[in-house]
Design an enzyme around this catalytic site. Structure first.
Site, short mmCIF file in Angstrom:
data_model
loop_
_atom_site.label_atom_id
_atom_site.label_comp_id
_atom_site.label_asym_id
_atom_site.label_seq_id
_atom_site.Cartn_x
_atom_site.Cartn_y
_atom_site.Cartn_z
N ASN A 276 -10.21 -0.16 0.23
CA ASN A 276 -8.74 -0.12 0.21
C ASN A 276 -8.25 -0.64 -1.14
O ASN A 276 -8.33 -1.84 -1.41
CB ASN A 276 -8.21 -0.97 1.37
CG ASN A 276 -6.69 -0.96 1.46
OD1 ASN A 276 -6.01 -0.50 0.55
ND2 ASN A 276 -6.16 -1.48 2.56
N CYS B 209 0.82 -1.22 0.00
CA CYS B 209 0.00 0.00 0.00
C CYS B 209 0.85 1.27 0.00
O CYS B 209 0.34 2.35 -0.28
CB CYS B 209 -0.94 0.00 1.20
SG CYS B 209 -1.97 -1.45 1.27
N HIS C 147 -3.30 7.09 2.83
CA HIS C 147 -3.74 5.76 2.41
C HIS C 147 -5.09 5.46 3.06
O HIS C 147 -5.31 5.77 4.23
CB HIS C 147 -2.71 4.72 2.86
CG HIS C 147 -3.12 3.31 2.62
ND1 HIS C 147 -3.64 2.89 1.42
CD2 HIS C 147 -3.10 2.21 3.42
CE1 HIS C 147 -3.92 1.60 1.49
NE2 HIS C 147 -3.61 1.16 2.69
#
Ligand code: UT7
Length: 325
Positions: A282, A113, A252
């Site tokens: 996500n 990520c 994020h």
């Protein structure tokens, strides 16, 4: 001094939307649990014919068009992904071919990520050194293809997406600095056990579900808050700035509660963070460039504004970039 400037952005998500209510029909979960524990309401899920490069392509074309350059102008294509078209070769090479970027070198970068922030630091170094002038940096992931759709702990959390940016040298603004960190001792808190050389693909491994993404969410959560906050403090300090100088934090998007904890520890209100987790969940390496794209589209950043990009993910990896527009 020449700096790496993000001149344009683009994004793409698959058409198919999977809502929390749709998930209620697949696993033992509820819209209320997912919203309360994560902030997510829906996510975009790719079909069986769509691979990472198929999402990266339209996002990249949009970014190139907005930058006013053609694929031929590109010197380098960097793709941050952990769910590329193949184990090898790099999805960046597949994208290079699809774009027809005949003069570009291309490679992938694996930082989960945090991939976009890691990639930005690479682009920053290439630009500052004078090595390259036109860089395409893409964050793309399709973790819906590697989650276990019978595991409610993970399958509700992820969506597919791609965010692309064109990065060029400028003498004003740009990436002021980037800080990065890692801790491989916690690698197995978030990983895909099978498919590499540790556990090669075998019938036995698949029977044991080792080809699916595994995550210890509760442990990751603690690291995420601590390291995102620390990264923000560190990059601000290196640039001689404070959080008050920052117009917008682009974090994020893994969990809204993580973002609330980060905001609280940084001493800022939630409206100083750009959040779109409700729509996309996500998307791993794509969350930061997608959020940046939407923030720019919505006029949340103006010339001269400082944006703080910050992320955290598998590896473990983390990092933050302070960027002036
Ligand atoms: O992007 C890369 C980095 N990733 C992250 O940063 C993710 C970090 N972690 C998280 O965001 C959170 O830990 C999760 C969202 C993954 C989980 O939230 P949590 O508050 O930590 O829940 P938990 O794992 O402690 O589980 C609490 C309960 C459990 O039930 P019991 O054992 O208390 O009876 C779970 O089984 O919630 C249950 N649960 C669910 N219930 C309904 C877990 N998933 C679900 C679900 N629906 N989808």
């Amino acid at each position: 001094m020449v700096r790496a400037y993000i001149v344009s952005t683009g994004m793409a998500v698959p058409d198919r939307v999977l809502t929390n209510h749709d998930l209620e029909k697949i696993v033992d979960t509820s819209d209320a649990w997912i919203r309360e524990r994560t902030g997510m309401a829906e996510r975009h899920v790719s079909d069986e014919n769509t691979a990472a490069s198929d999402l990266a392509l339209p996002a990249s074309r949009d970014a190139l068009r907005a930058a006013g350059i053609s694929p031929d102008d590109l010197d380098a294509i960097l793709v941050a992904t952990i769910s590329g078209d193949y184990v090898f070769p790099a999805t960046a090479c597949v994208l290079q071919h699809k774009l027809g970027a005949s003069h570009a070198m291309a490679f992938d970068l694996s930082a989960a990520c945090t991939g976009y922030i890691y990639g930005l630091s690479v682009a920053q170094a290439y630009i500052e050194s004078g090595r390259y002038k036109n860089i395409l940096l893409v964050g793309v992931d399709m973790l819906t293809k590697v989650v276990d759709w019978t595991d409610r702990n993970t399958c509700v959390l992820f969506g597919d997406g791609a965010g692309a940016t064109v990065i060029q040298p400028r003498e004003r603004g740009g990436v002021l600095d980037t800080v990065l960190g890692s801790d491989g001792s916690a690698a197995e808190l978030l990983y895909q056990p099978c498919g590499g050389t540790r556990v090669p693909i075998s019938h036995e491994a698949i029977d044991r579900k080792k080809h699916f993404l595994y995550m210890n969410g509760r442990e990751i959560y603690k690291y995420a808050v601590r390291e995102m906050v620390q990264s923000c403090h560190e990059v601000l300090k290196r640039c001689g700035k404070t959080i008050e100088d920052v117009r917008l934090i682009i974090p994020h998007q893994a969990n809204n509660r993580i973002l609330e904890a980060v905001a609280q520890r940084l001493g800022v209100s939630m409206d100083r963070l750009f959040i779109n987790i409700e729509k996309y969940a996500n998307t791993s390496a794509a969350t930061v460039p997608i959020a940046l794209h939407e923030a720019l589209q919505q006029g949340r950043l103006h010339e001269g504004d400082l944006a703080l990009l910050v992320s955290f993910g598998g590896g473990l990896t983390w990092g933050a970039s302070l960027v002036q527009f």
